[in-house]
Motif scaffolding. Structure first.
Motif, mmCIF file in Angstrom:
data_model
loop_
_atom_site.group_PDB
_atom_site.id
_atom_site.type_symbol
_atom_site.label_atom_id
_atom_site.label_comp_id
_atom_site.label_asym_id
_atom_site.label_seq_id
_atom_site.Cartn_x
_atom_site.Cartn_y
_atom_site.Cartn_z
ATOM 1 N N ILE A 193 -48.691 -29.173 -2.445
ATOM 2 C CA ILE A 193 -47.873 -30.379 -1.556
ATOM 3 C C ILE A 193 -47.562 -29.418 -0.421
ATOM 4 O O ILE A 193 -46.900 -28.441 -0.347
ATOM 5 C CB ILE A 193 -46.627 -30.912 -2.363
ATOM 6 C CG1 ILE A 193 -45.975 -31.862 -1.208
ATOM 7 C CG2 ILE A 193 -45.598 -29.842 -2.776
ATOM 8 C CD1 ILE A 193 -44.980 -32.784 -1.988
ATOM 9 N N ALA A 194 -47.776 -30.207 0.816
ATOM 10 C CA ALA A 194 -47.204 -29.484 2.345
ATOM 11 C C ALA A 194 -45.781 -29.235 2.179
ATOM 12 O O ALA A 194 -44.956 -30.252 1.761
ATOM 13 C CB ALA A 194 -47.817 -30.305 3.345
ATOM 14 N N GLU A 195 -45.305 -28.109 2.577
ATOM 15 C CA GLU A 195 -43.779 -27.834 2.892
ATOM 16 C C GLU A 195 -43.208 -29.138 3.619
ATOM 17 O O GLU A 195 -42.092 -29.205 3.343
ATOM 18 C CB GLU A 195 -43.656 -26.552 3.505
ATOM 19 C CG GLU A 195 -43.917 -25.257 2.625
ATOM 20 C CD GLU A 195 -43.581 -24.205 2.937
ATOM 21 O OE1 GLU A 195 -42.789 -24.095 4.286
ATOM 22 O OE2 GLU A 195 -44.065 -22.923 2.382
ATOM 23 N N SER A 196 -43.848 -29.703 4.718
ATOM 24 C CA SER A 196 -43.314 -30.675 5.571
ATOM 25 C C SER A 196 -42.809 -31.871 4.479
ATOM 26 O O SER A 196 -41.786 -32.491 5.146
ATOM 27 C CB SER A 196 -44.291 -31.013 6.555
ATOM 28 O OG SER A 196 -44.534 -29.939 7.279
ATOM 29 N N TYR A 197 -43.451 -32.137 3.517
ATOM 30 C CA TYR A 197 -43.074 -33.190 2.551
ATOM 31 C C TYR A 197 -41.707 -32.747 1.935
ATOM 32 O O TYR A 197 -40.797 -33.744 2.024
ATOM 33 C CB TYR A 197 -43.986 -33.577 1.614
ATOM 34 C CG TYR A 197 -45.167 -34.481 2.018
ATOM 35 C CD1 TYR A 197 -45.152 -35.638 2.615
ATOM 36 C CD2 TYR A 197 -46.612 -33.582 2.035
ATOM 37 C CE1 TYR A 197 -46.306 -36.300 2.912
ATOM 38 C CE2 TYR A 197 -47.673 -34.185 2.145
ATOM 39 C CZ TYR A 197 -47.520 -35.610 2.729
ATOM 40 O OH TYR A 197 -48.626 -36.167 3.099
ATOM 41 N N LEU A 198 -41.609 -31.810 1.787
ATOM 42 C CA LEU A 198 -40.166 -31.398 1.217
ATOM 43 C C LEU A 198 -38.985 -31.085 2.016
ATOM 44 O O LEU A 198 -38.057 -31.499 1.792
ATOM 45 C CB LEU A 198 -40.400 -29.823 0.523
ATOM 46 C CG LEU A 198 -41.516 -29.887 -0.646
ATOM 47 C CD1 LEU A 198 -41.650 -28.510 -1.343
ATOM 48 C CD2 LEU A 198 -41.309 -30.849 -1.703
ATOM 49 N N ARG A 199 -39.125 -30.569 3.300
ATOM 50 C CA ARG A 199 -38.512 -30.540 4.230
ATOM 51 C C ARG A 199 -37.974 -32.182 4.763
ATOM 52 O O ARG A 199 -36.726 -32.243 5.040
ATOM 53 C CB ARG A 199 -38.907 -29.925 5.678
ATOM 54 C CG ARG A 199 -39.259 -28.632 5.587
ATOM 55 C CD ARG A 199 -39.962 -27.621 6.646
ATOM 56 N NE ARG A 199 -40.166 -26.445 6.473
ATOM 57 C CZ ARG A 199 -39.494 -25.273 5.891
ATOM 58 N NH1 ARG A 199 -38.306 -25.536 6.139
ATOM 59 N NH2 ARG A 199 -40.188 -24.315 5.891
ATOM 60 N N ALA A 200 -38.943 -32.808 4.638
ATOM 61 C CA ALA A 200 -38.652 -34.551 4.990
ATOM 62 C C ALA A 200 -37.520 -34.910 3.943
ATOM 63 O O ALA A 200 -36.678 -35.946 4.249
ATOM 64 C CB ALA A 200 -39.872 -35.170 5.038
ATOM 65 N N LEU A 201 -37.583 -34.402 3.065
ATOM 66 C CA LEU A 201 -36.456 -34.523 1.578
ATOM 67 C C LEU A 201 -35.297 -33.805 1.740
ATOM 68 O O LEU A 201 -34.471 -33.817 0.916
ATOM 69 C CB LEU A 201 -37.169 -34.465 0.414
ATOM 70 C CG LEU A 201 -38.428 -35.506 0.163
ATOM 71 C CD1 LEU A 201 -39.125 -35.090 -1.096
ATOM 72 C CD2 LEU A 201 -37.829 -37.022 -0.187
#
Length: 241
Positions: free
Chosen positions: A144-152
């Motif tokens: 999973i791309a880190e950007s998804y986690l940062r978006a959360l």
């Protein structure tokens, strides 16, 4: 020696069903933000289509985790482990598990070779430890791309930092056994502090003895018998400092 309080906690296993049940553990929620964890001695490999109960691995996993948690705590990594209650049971802090895990790779093995063929030679030592995030989903976890986690609004940088501290701690402790890769699951406190909630054991890492033999779940993946697996895992524990 178990106290009366510990005996009462353990008795919950016979009084009610687990609140959470996964492939490798059962969990009963307790008061005070704690939980009772019972390890389920299963070994599973999606890639090699093998899923079996290997009874003696349960106590061996907890032997390893108990000592690893103490070392990690001394190096500033907060774990959920509180204390051992029985051969396969322990008391832990309860923090909900997120749907992703943190993986550290020191060599090109496993998913690195399957998902990125040709990028590295098999078992190549990586120039620096690689930290990646996988979305936990059946039948196989996916990057999973880190950007998804940062978006959360998740603390990606801190999780990466802690994963590398775990890597350094385990590498130093296990030497001369080589740590090839491992996975971790971090929960978060209400204040947003990461807590390592997954066990740290042979079930979630690749380890190689100086003689080249596997000391982890790769034995299971490769078709080893239950006796061969538990003998190797016990060998690892007996040689640890």
């Amino acid at each position: 020696m178990k106290t009366q309080a510990d005996e009462r906690i353990l008795g919950i296993r016979h009084e009610r069903a687990p609140d959470i049940e996964g492939r490798s553990k059962k969990l009963w929620l307790l008061d005070g933000g704690l939980c009772l964890v019972e390890l389920v001695p299963t070994l599973r490999s999606f890639t090699y289509a093998r899923d079996e109960v290997v009874t003696e691995t349960g106590p061996l996993r907890l032997d390893f985790y108990e000592r690893a948690a103490a070392r990690l705590g001394r190096n500033g990594v907060r774990t959920a482990f509180v204390r051992r209650l029985a051969p396969t049971s322990y008391l832990a802090e309860y923090h909900p598990a997120p749907p992703f895990e943190v993986v550290v790779k020191n060599r090109a093995v496993g998913s690195t070779l399957r998902k990125y063929p040709g990028l590295f030679e098999a078992e190549q030592v990586l120039p620096a430890p690689v930290v990646k995030f996988d979305y936990r989903t059946d039948p196989e976890d996916q990057p999973i791309a880190e950007s998804y986690l940062r978006a959360l609004k998740l603390p990606v940088d801190e999780l990466s930092r802690l994963a590398l501290v775990v890597n350094d701690t385990l590498t130093a402790w296990l030497s001369p056994v080589e740590l090839w890769d491992f996975c971790l699951i971090f929960g978060l406190t209400p204040e947003g502090e990461p807590v390592l909630i997954s066990e740290v054991s042979q079930d979630c890492m690749r380890l190689r003895h100086p003689d080249g033999s596997a000391l982890d779940k790769d034995l299971f993946r490769g078709g080893a018998t239950h006796t061969e697996i538990t003998t190797a895992w016990r060998k690892l524990f007996d040689e640890l400092g």
